[in-house]
Design a protein around this motif. Structure first.
Motif, PDB file in Angstrom:
ATOM      1  N   TYR A 185       0.818  -1.216   0.000  1.00 43.59           N
ATOM      2  CA  TYR A 185       0.000   0.000   0.000  1.00 43.59           C
ATOM      3  C   TYR A 185       0.855   1.270   0.000  1.00 43.59           C
ATOM      4  O   TYR A 185       0.472   2.281  -0.596  1.00 43.59           O
ATOM      5  N   LYS A 186       2.019   1.215   0.608  1.00 41.92           N
ATOM      6  CA  LYS A 186       2.893   2.380   0.599  1.00 41.92           C
ATOM      7  C   LYS A 186       3.395   2.670  -0.813  1.00 41.92           C
ATOM      8  O   LYS A 186       3.335   3.813  -1.285  1.00 41.92           O
ATOM      9  N   ALA A 187       3.876   1.646  -1.491  1.00 35.76           N
ATOM     10  CA  ALA A 187       4.368   1.819  -2.857  1.00 35.76           C
ATOM     11  C   ALA A 187       3.243   2.235  -3.792  1.00 35.76           C
ATOM     12  O   ALA A 187       3.430   3.076  -4.688  1.00 35.76           O
ATOM     13  N   LEU A 188       2.066   1.640  -3.604  1.00 35.17           N
ATOM     14  CA  LEU A 188       0.915   1.995  -4.429  1.00 35.17           C
ATOM     15  C   LEU A 188       0.578   3.472  -4.264  1.00 35.17           C
ATOM     16  O   LEU A 188       0.348   4.186  -5.252  1.00 35.17           O
ATOM     17  N   GLY A 189       0.549   3.944  -3.034  1.00 36.35           N
ATOM     18  CA  GLY A 189       0.249   5.352  -2.787  1.00 36.35           C
ATOM     19  C   GLY A 189       1.280   6.279  -3.395  1.00 36.35           C
ATOM     20  O   GLY A 189       0.937   7.348  -3.931  1.00 36.35           O
ATOM     21  N   LEU A 248     -11.541  -1.270  -1.459  1.00 37.61           N
ATOM     22  CA  LEU A 248     -10.642  -2.376  -1.137  1.00 37.61           C
ATOM     23  C   LEU A 248     -11.136  -3.612  -1.879  1.00 37.61           C
ATOM     24  O   LEU A 248     -12.298  -3.994  -1.687  1.00 37.61           O
ATOM     25  N   PRO A 249     -10.322  -4.228  -2.722  1.00 35.50           N
ATOM     26  CA  PRO A 249      -8.939  -3.903  -3.064  1.00 35.50           C
ATOM     27  C   PRO A 249      -8.791  -2.503  -3.670  1.00 35.50           C
ATOM     28  O   PRO A 249      -9.757  -1.914  -4.125  1.00 35.50           O
ATOM     29  N   ALA A 250      -7.531  -2.032  -3.665  1.00 35.75           N
ATOM     30  CA  ALA A 250      -7.227  -0.672  -4.105  1.00 35.75           C
ATOM     31  C   ALA A 250      -6.434  -0.692  -5.407  1.00 35.75           C
ATOM     32  O   ALA A 250      -5.963  -1.736  -5.847  1.00 35.75           O
ATOM     33  N   GLY A 251      -6.288   0.532  -6.029  1.00 37.23           N
ATOM     34  CA  GLY A 251      -5.359   0.536  -7.155  1.00 37.23           C
ATOM     35  C   GLY A 251      -5.616   1.457  -8.315  1.00 37.23           C
ATOM     36  O   GLY A 251      -4.983   1.286  -9.355  1.00 37.23           O
ATOM     37  N   VAL A 252      -6.479   2.466  -8.218  1.00 38.54           N
ATOM     38  CA  VAL A 252      -6.758   3.300  -9.384  1.00 38.54           C
ATOM     39  C   VAL A 252      -6.618   4.780  -9.045  1.00 38.54           C
ATOM     40  O   VAL A 252      -6.784   5.185  -7.893  1.00 38.54           O
TER      41      VAL A 252
END
Length: 391
Positions: A185-189, A248-252
């Protein structure tokens, strides 16, 4: 071997094979910990769940326990009306009941700090609409009230690629569970914030081998980052409604471009419009509006859907770019997981974009169009090339 014995042997071998097949068992304790962890609850924050009867019942006790374990206050579960409703139910009675319930739910939810929308519950149910009323109020007051959207598969989040079926349910469950539990989640953010910063400064140019050639600017429009951060601190900074509704899930990353800057062509894969197949579709935009419809077949279906949708039917809504590698389109047996949140998937939508801070409103019409072969350039930087995220 006699035929009867042969049949018995084959049956026993088949049974042994079936028994040996691993079956996915959802890790409810781990999923509950992750959902509540993303809420980053402060001691005393009050949390409720909105659930559809009979859907993910086994997960709910773990969520409620986890809320209590970390110092939150568990307010229990509000169930939406089981759907589909019996055919004998009067639609007018249901509509009147929903309107009245929404007002009373809002009074009930005054002290709720966070709500979790479980699979099967939707934004159309009066209980969630009442919670959403508070979220809208809090955009002005900058309070940390928020919701988690835990749609899973029940709310239609998995999409086929033309010519390919969606996979069996256990495979989809496994994909979503892995994305929920193992996402960095850190890298995604971090990458989502970089992309959002680029959107504020550069022109977006989208192309594809099939003929897409679209340009626009986001300018100062707020970019919605679905990076899984459902904390009160993050929610208090929300600028648009979807900032307070955490997936959640996250990613956009989603943004409604400045409508007057949207110009060019979107070329579609085989698709359905107005419930009918359409081939070779291209939509030409000028200043955010569809000004020309071209199709090898099915043009009348496209025109029919747009006409039924009203003004919003011809309006460009938003771009969504997926960044989660754990939700990427598989190379083999491809499908589009969780609303196109996978790395390299691009969503170019039509319709009302008011929840994103856009100017297109007054209609419930939203059409999500998913693309897996686009190239996305922002300024001089290529973020997606032929459907692959460029890190």
């Amino acid at each position: 071997m006699r035929p009867s014995l042969l049949c018995l042997a084959l049956a026993m071998a088949l049974a042994a094979t079936l028994v040996a097949q691993p079956q996915l068992t959802l890790d409810n304790p781990a999923m509950a910990r992750r959902i509540v962890q993303q809420l980053a609850l402060k001691p005393g924050e009050r949390v409720m769940s909105l659930a559809h009867p009979g859907v993910f019942d086994d997960l709910l006790p773990y969520i409620r326990y986890e809320v209590m374990r970390v110092g939150g206050i568990d307010l229990g579960v509000v169930e939406v009306l089981r759907e589909p409703v019996p055919e004998s139910f009067d639609a007018a009675v249901l509509q009147k009941g929903a309107r009245e319930a929404r007002a009373h739910y809002k009074a009930m939810f005054r002290e709720v700090d966070a709500a979790i929308m479980m699979p099967g519950a939707t934004t159309a149910h009066p209980a969630y609409l009442a919670m959403q009323d508070w979220l809208k109020d809090d955009l002005v007051e900058h309070r940390g009230r928020r919701t988690v959207h835990f749609h899973w598969i029940e709310n239609g989040s998995a999409y086929p690629i033309a010519g390919q079926p969606v996979p069996p349910r256990p495979l989809m469950d496994a994909t979503y569970q892995r994305a929920l539990l193992e996402t960095d989640y850190k890298a995604l953010g971090e990458i989502e914030r970089r992309f959002a910063a680029a959107l504020r400064t550069g022109e977006v140019h989208i192309t594809s081998p099939g003929g897409t050639d679209l340009r626009f600017r986001a300018g100062d429009r707020p970019a919605n980052l679905q990076d899984g951060d459902a904390s009160a601190a993050r929610a208090a900074q929300g600028k648009v409604l979807v900032d307070k509704e955490v997936e959640l899930p996250a990613g956009v990353v989603r943004v409604a471009p400045l409508e007057e800057t949207v110009d060019g062509v979107i070329a579609f894969p085989p698709s359905q419009w107005d419930g009918r197949p359409v081939e070779g579709l291209k939509l030409r935009f000028s200043k955010g509006r569809v000004v020309e419809v071209i199709a090898a077949s099915g043009k009348e279906a496209v025109e029919a859907e747009m006409q039924k949708a009203g003004d919003a039917g011809r309006a460009f809504r938003e771009i969504g770019v997926g960044f989660n590698p754990l939700l990427a389109v598989p190379e083999r047996a491809p499908w589009i997981p969780y609303y196109g949140y996978g790395a390299g998937v691009v969503r170019l939508s039509l319709g009302d974009n008011s929840e994103l801070g856009g100017k297109v409103g007054g209609s419930p019409y939203v059409r999500w169009n998913f693309f897996t072969d686009l190239t996305v350039v922002v300024g001089n930087a290529t973020w997606v090339r032929n459907g692959k995220l460029q890190l």
